[in-house]
Design a protein around this motif. Structure first.
Motif, mmCIF file in Angstrom:
data_model
loop_
_atom_site.group_PDB
_atom_site.id
_atom_site.type_symbol
_atom_site.label_atom_id
_atom_site.label_comp_id
_atom_site.label_asym_id
_atom_site.label_seq_id
_atom_site.Cartn_x
_atom_site.Cartn_y
_atom_site.Cartn_z
ATOM 1 N N VAL A 66 2.872 4.856 -0.085
ATOM 2 C CA VAL A 66 2.060 4.063 1.109
ATOM 3 C C VAL A 66 0.890 3.345 0.743
ATOM 4 O O VAL A 66 0.218 3.979 -0.296
ATOM 5 C CB VAL A 66 1.794 5.322 2.061
ATOM 6 N N SER A 67 0.388 2.450 1.196
ATOM 7 C CA SER A 67 -0.916 1.751 0.932
ATOM 8 C C SER A 67 -1.735 1.675 2.109
ATOM 9 O O SER A 67 -1.268 1.402 3.575
ATOM 10 C CB SER A 67 -0.683 0.459 0.200
ATOM 11 N N HIS A 68 -2.681 1.570 2.244
ATOM 12 C CA HIS A 68 -3.836 1.405 3.219
ATOM 13 C C HIS A 68 -5.105 0.567 3.004
ATOM 14 O O HIS A 68 -5.753 0.875 1.779
ATOM 15 C CB HIS A 68 -4.111 2.599 3.992
ATOM 16 N N LEU A 69 -5.326 -0.596 3.475
ATOM 17 C CA LEU A 69 -6.627 -1.223 3.474
ATOM 18 C C LEU A 69 -7.738 -0.935 4.294
ATOM 19 O O LEU A 69 -7.352 -1.064 5.624
ATOM 20 C CB LEU A 69 -6.132 -2.733 3.362
ATOM 21 N N SER A 70 -8.865 -0.666 4.018
ATOM 22 C CA SER A 70 -9.974 -0.608 4.964
ATOM 23 C C SER A 70 -11.051 -1.839 4.479
ATOM 24 O O SER A 70 -11.894 -1.727 3.815
ATOM 25 C CB SER A 70 -10.700 0.668 4.919
ATOM 26 N N PRO A 71 -10.766 -2.810 5.290
ATOM 27 C CA PRO A 71 -11.699 -4.231 5.040
ATOM 28 C C PRO A 71 -12.978 -3.914 5.192
ATOM 29 O O PRO A 71 -13.748 -3.217 5.796
ATOM 30 C CB PRO A 71 -11.156 -5.066 6.246
ATOM 31 N N SER A 72 -13.841 -4.365 4.092
ATOM 32 C CA SER A 72 -15.127 -4.609 4.116
ATOM 33 C C SER A 72 -15.909 -3.179 4.155
ATOM 34 O O SER A 72 -17.158 -3.088 4.189
ATOM 35 C CB SER A 72 -15.779 -5.114 5.437
ATOM 36 N N ASN A 73 -15.010 -2.220 3.152
ATOM 37 C CA ASN A 73 -15.515 -0.923 3.247
ATOM 38 C C ASN A 73 -15.309 -0.565 1.730
ATOM 39 O O ASN A 73 -14.541 -0.954 1.239
ATOM 40 C CB ASN A 73 -14.930 0.048 4.007
ATOM 41 N N THR A 74 -16.132 0.465 1.059
ATOM 42 C CA THR A 74 -15.884 1.037 -0.223
ATOM 43 C C THR A 74 -15.307 2.424 0.046
ATOM 44 O O THR A 74 -16.242 3.354 0.856
ATOM 45 C CB THR A 74 -17.061 0.855 -0.931
ATOM 46 N N ILE A 75 -14.271 3.002 -0.410
ATOM 47 C CA ILE A 75 -13.615 4.182 -0.536
ATOM 48 C C ILE A 75 -14.723 5.521 -1.073
ATOM 49 O O ILE A 75 -15.028 5.057 -2.226
ATOM 50 C CB ILE A 75 -12.283 4.498 -0.869
#
Length: 575
Positions: A394-403
């Motif tokens: 599974v993959s997830h993208l949080s745009p314009s953020n840093t994990i």
């Protein structure tokens, strides 16, 4: 596209089988498991060879899975003491019966972990959270949410042991606790200083926060309870639930253990490797794993002042470390752009992966799914420790953020993601344990149950000295031959003294032992206490002799005639 797997419906035959067990359990008349011989003696019916063989196979499988000691190796024939022999035999039968009962009760746990499956040319990692939300049930879709808090990030987060409550802490001073399933807010406060990490303690009534200078402990109303001034400039916090120990490490490079039940500082270990930003615990044996700037990972316990194991894992600073629930595997990431998977039983590398951006966060679920956070991306890998994987699960993208942080919610298919823009709750099918143990952690516990579990946990608290690298070491007996043990000692001594020659030292027994030598030296020492004790014993002996003479009717006070040898007798002291 199939949705996240849900527990399968129970068949009518299984329901009919479960019903008598449940009714018997309610009446308190659950039958105790007994051996085949005992059944034959009670009923008077002999079992056939096939039945006995099937029972033996079932018992062996149950002992292998549920018996802590596995199949017993005690040789009862060599035990001469009949009392000890009966106790050992009874203990064996009890443990075997308990393992068999646990195996028979497996059908009471019908829930299974369901994974995401793709059809045809589809790929599971291409499914977005919005697509999953359209196909799952209402209760599952309510677990997907985003808290947009861009003014106070990046955020760190933590779940309670039963997975019911969440605490979040923003780098710019924002703290909040809430029941993430119902959305009920517990407390919210602004401390107006830097927050580096947050951690729940034994339950949802207290949590610890690593602030700019000191570490603070708050209750569920947001009131400050303690200020731990011994823990300064802390970067990471971990809590050991079975030992009630709060472990911290920070800029000074000191690993400190604080007992939260007594308030005492248990141990302070100097790592001698400078500032430390990476720490995690091994859930299996409570050993702390620290990642350092020189690329090494060290393992620590409170009772040893030096690292138990020191592994060179990366060519650059270590960014994140994670250990699975069974304590068998470890995952590490570094600034060299590598993610490496290790076997903690052999300390050898299993797999190595390349990340486009150095991964900053790692997390491992109850079912062994590995979550990796790098840049704005989160990738979840399935069976990563078993075989080399070509693509994520599974993959997830949080745009314009840093994990900034990743945490799997216990007993739920949910991954909590803390980033610079707030908090995200992501659904990962098959991540959580489907069947929870209410004696261990109860997601539906009441206030009364929480209080009772807290008391039981305090009564069952394990002392810090019991934390060891090998959990099976305590109470075990080394049954290897003497030659093998001597060879192992020689190899260990030569590894620690490479420039010296090994000289075996035979342990002296009998007259030449150290205790015998010490006692011989003490025999010539004049001790006032020893003389006084000897005189007292002689006086008591003379008194007993007089009593015996008086009982025989002899004259005790009669004066004996003086002889020539009386000149050598010891004269009494005149006071």
């Amino acid at each position: 596209m199939p949705a996240a797997g849900s527990p399968p419906a129970t068949a009518s035959g299984a329901a009919a089988a479960v019903e008598p067990w449940m009714s018997a359990a309610k009446r308190g008349k659950l039958p105790k498991p007994v051996a085949a011989d005992a059944v034959a003696r009670k009923t008077g019916v002999k079992q056939s060879k096939e039945q006995r063989a099937a029972d033996d196979r079932a018992q062996a499988a149950a002992s292998k899975k549920y018996d802590r000691a596995g199949t017993t190796t005690t040789e009862l024939r060599s035990v001469r003491d009949q009392k000890l022999k009966s106790k050992l035999k009874k203990g064996e039968q009890t443990s075997r019966g308990a393992a068999l009962a646990a195996a028979k009760a497996e059908f009471l746990l019908p829930s299974e972990a369901g994974y995401l499956e793709a059809e045809g040319m589809e790929k599971t990692w291409k499914f977005t959270q919005s697509q999953l939300k359209e196909h799952v049930d209402l209760s599952t879709s309510s677990k997907m949410f985003d808290l947009k808090l861009p003014d106070f990030g990046p955020y760190a987060l933590d779940y309670t042991r039963n997975g019911r409550n969440m605490v979040i802490g923003g780098r710019k001073g924002h703290i909040a606790t809430f029941d993430w399933k119902t959305g009920k807010l517990g407390c919210e406060l602004q401390v107006r200083e830097t927050i580096r990490d947050v951690q729940w303690l034994h339950n949802e009534t207290m949590f610890a926060v690593a602030q700019k200078k000191y570490t603070y402990i708050y209750d569920n109303t947001g009131m400050e309870i303690h200020c731990l001034r011994a823990h300064t400039e802390v970067n990471r916090i971990e809590f050991l639930p079975y030992h009630f120990l709060l472990a911290t490490v920070g800029n000074a490079g000191w690993l400190k253990y604080q007992d939260t039940s007594t308030g005492k500082l248990v141990a302070e270990q100097r790592t001698k490797l400078g500032r430390c930003d990476v720490m995690t615990q091994n859930p299996y044996n409570a050993v702390m794993h620290l990642g350092h700037a020189n690329g090494t990972v060290t393992m620590w316990t409170p009772s040893v002042t030096t690292p138990l194991v020191k592994m060179l894992c990366h060519k650059g600073p270590v960014q994140a470390v994670a250990v699975d629930q069974g304590g068998k595997y470890m995952a590490t990431t570094g600034l060299d752009g590598q993610m490496k998977l290790w076997d903690l039983r052999t300390y050898k590398m299993l797999q190595s992966y390349y990340t486009k951006t150095p991964a900053s966060s790692l997390a491992i679920s109850h079912q062994g799914l590995l979550a990796v956070g790098y840049g704005p991306n989160v990738s979840v890998w399935k069976d990563a420790f078993l075989t080399k994987q070509k693509e994520p699960y599974v993959s997830h993208l949080s745009p314009s953020n840093t994990i900034n942080g990743l945490r799997f919610c216990p007993y739920e298919d949910v991954l909590g993601v803390g980033h610079s823009g707030g908090i995200s709750s992501v659904i990962v099918p098959g991540a959580g344990e489907a069947n929870f143990d209410t004696m261990e952690a109860n997601p539906f516990q009441t206030k009364r149950q929480r209080q009772e579990s807290e008391v039981h946990a305090l009564l069952d608290k394990i002392q810090p000295e019991m934390i060891t690298l090998g959990q099976d070491f305590v109470g075990s007996v080394d049954r290897a031959p003497q030659e093998v043990i001597a060879k192992e000692k020689q190899i260990e001594w030569e590894a620690n003294h490479p420039n010296e020659k090994f000289v075996p030292q035979h342990k002296a027994r009998g007259k030449s032992s150290s205790m015998r030598r010490y006692l011989r030296k003490q025999s010539n020492v004049v001790d006032g206490k020893r003389i006084e004790t000897r005189e007292r014993l002689e006086t008591e002996k003379a008194g007993r002799e007089k009593e015996r003479k008086r009982a025989r009717g002899e004259d005790v006070d009669a004066v004996k005639p003086r002889t020539a040898l009386d000149r050598f007798t010891k004269k009494p002291k005149v006071v």
